[in-house]
Write a protein that holds these residues in place. Structure first.
Motif, PDB file in Angstrom:
ATOM      1  N   GLN A 276       0.832  -1.192   0.000  1.00  0.00           N
ATOM      2  CA  GLN A 276       0.000   0.000   0.000  1.00  0.00           C
ATOM      3  C   GLN A 276       0.870   1.247   0.000  1.00  0.00           C
ATOM      4  OE1 GLN A 276      -2.692   0.743   3.390  1.00  0.00           O
ATOM      5  NE2 GLN A 276      -4.296   1.127   1.880  1.00  0.00           N
ATOM      6  N   ARG A 277       0.487   2.197  -0.823  1.00  0.00           N
ATOM      7  CA  ARG A 277       1.184   3.479  -0.898  1.00  0.00           C
ATOM      8  C   ARG A 277       0.630   4.444   0.148  1.00  0.00           C
ATOM      9  NH1 ARG A 277       4.302   0.873  -3.389  1.00  0.00           N
ATOM     10  NH2 ARG A 277       5.377   1.602  -1.537  1.00  0.00           N
ATOM     11  N   ARG A 278       1.338   5.537   0.333  1.00  0.00           N
ATOM     12  CA  ARG A 278       0.922   6.520   1.334  1.00  0.00           C
ATOM     13  C   ARG A 278      -0.453   7.109   1.053  1.00  0.00           C
ATOM     14  NH1 ARG A 278       5.891  10.507   3.165  1.00  0.00           N
ATOM     15  NH2 ARG A 278       6.251   9.508   5.179  1.00  0.00           N
ATOM     16  N   ASP A 279      -0.835   7.173  -0.243  1.00  0.00           N
ATOM     17  CA  ASP A 279      -2.145   7.716  -0.571  1.00  0.00           C
ATOM     18  C   ASP A 279      -3.258   6.691  -0.439  1.00  0.00           C
ATOM     19  OD1 ASP A 279      -1.887   6.070  -2.782  1.00  0.00           O
ATOM     20  OD2 ASP A 279      -2.178   7.649  -4.268  1.00  0.00           O
ATOM     21  N   GLY A 280      -2.925   5.469  -0.017  1.00  0.00           N
ATOM     22  CA  GLY A 280      -3.920   4.430   0.170  1.00  0.00           C
ATOM     23  C   GLY A 280      -4.065   3.481  -0.997  1.00  0.00           C
ATOM     24  N   GLY A 281      -3.498   3.837  -2.168  1.00  0.00           N
ATOM     25  CA  GLY A 281      -3.542   2.945  -3.320  1.00  0.00           C
ATOM     26  C   GLY A 281      -2.651   1.732  -3.121  1.00  0.00           C
ATOM     27  N   LEU A 282      -2.875   0.720  -3.936  1.00  0.00           N
ATOM     28  CA  LEU A 282      -2.108  -0.522  -3.854  1.00  0.00           C
ATOM     29  C   LEU A 282      -1.230  -0.668  -5.081  1.00  0.00           C
ATOM     30  CD1 LEU A 282      -4.984  -2.927  -2.756  1.00  0.00           C
ATOM     31  CD2 LEU A 282      -3.356  -1.719  -1.274  1.00  0.00           C
ATOM     32  N   THR A 283       0.063  -0.918  -4.872  1.00  0.00           N
ATOM     33  CA  THR A 283       0.962  -1.310  -5.951  1.00  0.00           C
ATOM     34  C   THR A 283       0.955  -2.830  -6.014  1.00  0.00           C
ATOM     35  OG1 THR A 283       2.363   0.624  -5.633  1.00  0.00           O
ATOM     36  CG2 THR A 283       3.309  -1.219  -6.840  1.00  0.00           C
ATOM     37  N   ILE A 284       0.653  -3.378  -7.197  1.00  0.00           N
ATOM     38  CA  ILE A 284       0.425  -4.813  -7.349  1.00  0.00           C
ATOM     39  C   ILE A 284       1.194  -5.315  -8.563  1.00  0.00           C
ATOM     40  CG2 ILE A 284      -1.328  -6.603  -7.758  1.00  0.00           C
ATOM     41  CD1 ILE A 284      -3.381  -4.637  -6.539  1.00  0.00           C
ATOM     42  N   GLY A 285       1.848  -6.464  -8.441  1.00  0.00           N
ATOM     43  CA  GLY A 285       2.546  -7.100  -9.559  1.00  0.00           C
ATOM     44  C   GLY A 285       2.883  -8.524  -9.177  1.00  0.00           C
TER      45      GLY A 285
END
Length: 375
Positions: A276-285
């Motif tokens: 999870q990024r600081r803005d709440g989004g998810l980095t996924i791979g």
């Protein structure tokens, strides 16, 4: 001493950090306006859990110490000791996680095998079905898309005029010991030059090291809108057991023999990693492509697979996908090597090939360079 660093990614910036920290003057040259390669296109994970033992684990653990120390000095890095959970669902997956606990270095990694409810107490967002989870307490994370900017600002503040960043300049030629010429015609002279050019292995790098034992690897990733709740840990899936050397065991052999990946995951050499990024989004791979020439487009099947896996762990739909991208990194062809470090001219060194370990290990890689070169 005057150090010329070529490359504005995380490996180059950490070499600049080491040099400034030791009292030297640094000129850092980047061919783009900002670094745009693998240093930004990654998870931002300080990933201890899957590293091979020996030198690789020692490098990763030392790097994690350095990341924590630098993160305290540079809050904009967003360093957080969030740990990771790898949920498992089948007896074969559980056996691989259990075998990992039997490693002699499992305590150094902070491994523990947790029941599903205990894992959910650590990460309540994991509401989907799973039987247990491998916990790695030593894993951590930073913000990859802004890390270099915050590091450079800190270098400028602490160096007292001893640090200069020169963007938009491509180094074309070594003109003498510790000296290079850029495409503006300017010559930069120092006591040592470090070429930390990442996956850019053509041009000058090919001229200086034509038989470089390094290959390029392409991957696809995605990032979502804010999740709306905190994902308190990084998350991996059991396919990551197949990819990372720490999980090699007889139990992994049985997993590979008796539990195949889905067709899409196998075709694209996939695993799930999620932060999870600081803005709440998810980095996924992510995917892995090794054969050249690489495709120039991204394909949809891997994203659909990742979405399905993530939603099964979260027990809810993913937020809207905001970004999809591909990236390329440099990896030693002997994947047991942490990095390729080679003198390619008088007082000129090439440092490349950490592969997917670059973000994790860069502070320790730079520290080792500084120690070996006597900075």
């Amino acid at each position: 001493m005057r150090v010329i660093v070529v490359g504005g990614g995380v490996v180059g910036t950490m070499h600049a950090w080491q040099a400034v920290e030791r009292g030297h003057e640094v000129v850092q040259i980047e061919r783009e306006a900002e670094a745009r390669g693998a240093s930004l296109r990654n998870f931002g994970q300080i990933w201890i859990s899957g590293r091979a033992g020996g030198e690789e684990l020692a490098t990763a653990l030392r790097a994690r110490e350095l990341w924590e120390r630098i993160g305290a000095e540079v809050p904009g890095l967003g360093f957080r000791a969030n740990g990771s959970l790898t949920p498992v669902r089948t007896a074969r997956e559980y056996a691989v996680a259990e075998a990992a606990l039997g490693r002699p270095d499992s305590a150094a990694r902070g491994y523990a095998l947790l029941g599903a409810e205990e894992a959910r107490r650590i990460n309540p967002a994991l509401r989907g079905a799973f039987e247990a989870a491998l916990w790695c307490e030593r894993d951590a994370a930073v913000e990859p898309r802004t890390a270099q900017l915050h590091l450079r600002n800190a270098l400028m503040a602490r160096a007292g005029g001893r640090y200069t960043f020169l963007p938009g300049r491509e180094v074309r030629e070594v003109t003498g010991p510790g000296a290079v010429r850029d495409d503006h015609g300017d010559v930069h002279r120092g006591d040592v030059v470090v070429l930390a050019t990442g996956a850019w292995l053509s041009g000058l790098v090919r001229e200086l090291a034509p038989d470089l034992p390094v290959r390029r690897v392409r991957l696809q990733m995605m990032q979502t809108a804010p999740l709306g709740e905190e994902l308190t840990t990084s998350v991996a899936d059991a396919d990551s057991f197949r990819y990372y050397p720490a999980y090699r065991s007889a139990a992994l052999d049985e997993l590979n023999a008796g539990q195949a990946q889905t067709a899409v995951a196998a075709a694209h050499k996939m695993q799930l990693l999620m932060v999870q990024r600081r803005d709440g989004g998810l980095t996924i791979g992510d995917t892995h492509e090794y054969e050249h020439p690489f495709a120039f487009d991204t394909v949809e099947d891997p994203y659909e697979h990742l979405t399905e896996v993530v939603e099964s762990f979260l027990g809810r739909p993913l937020p809207k996908t905001r970004h999809r991208w591909a990236g390329v990194y440099a990896q030693c062809t002997d994947t047991t090597r942490v990095v390729h470090r080679q003198q390619v001219a008088d007082d000129v060194w090439l440092v490349t090939g950490p592969g997917g370990r670059g973000m994790t290990c860069s502070p320790a890689i730079a520290e080792t360079t500084a120690n070996e070169l006597g900075w």
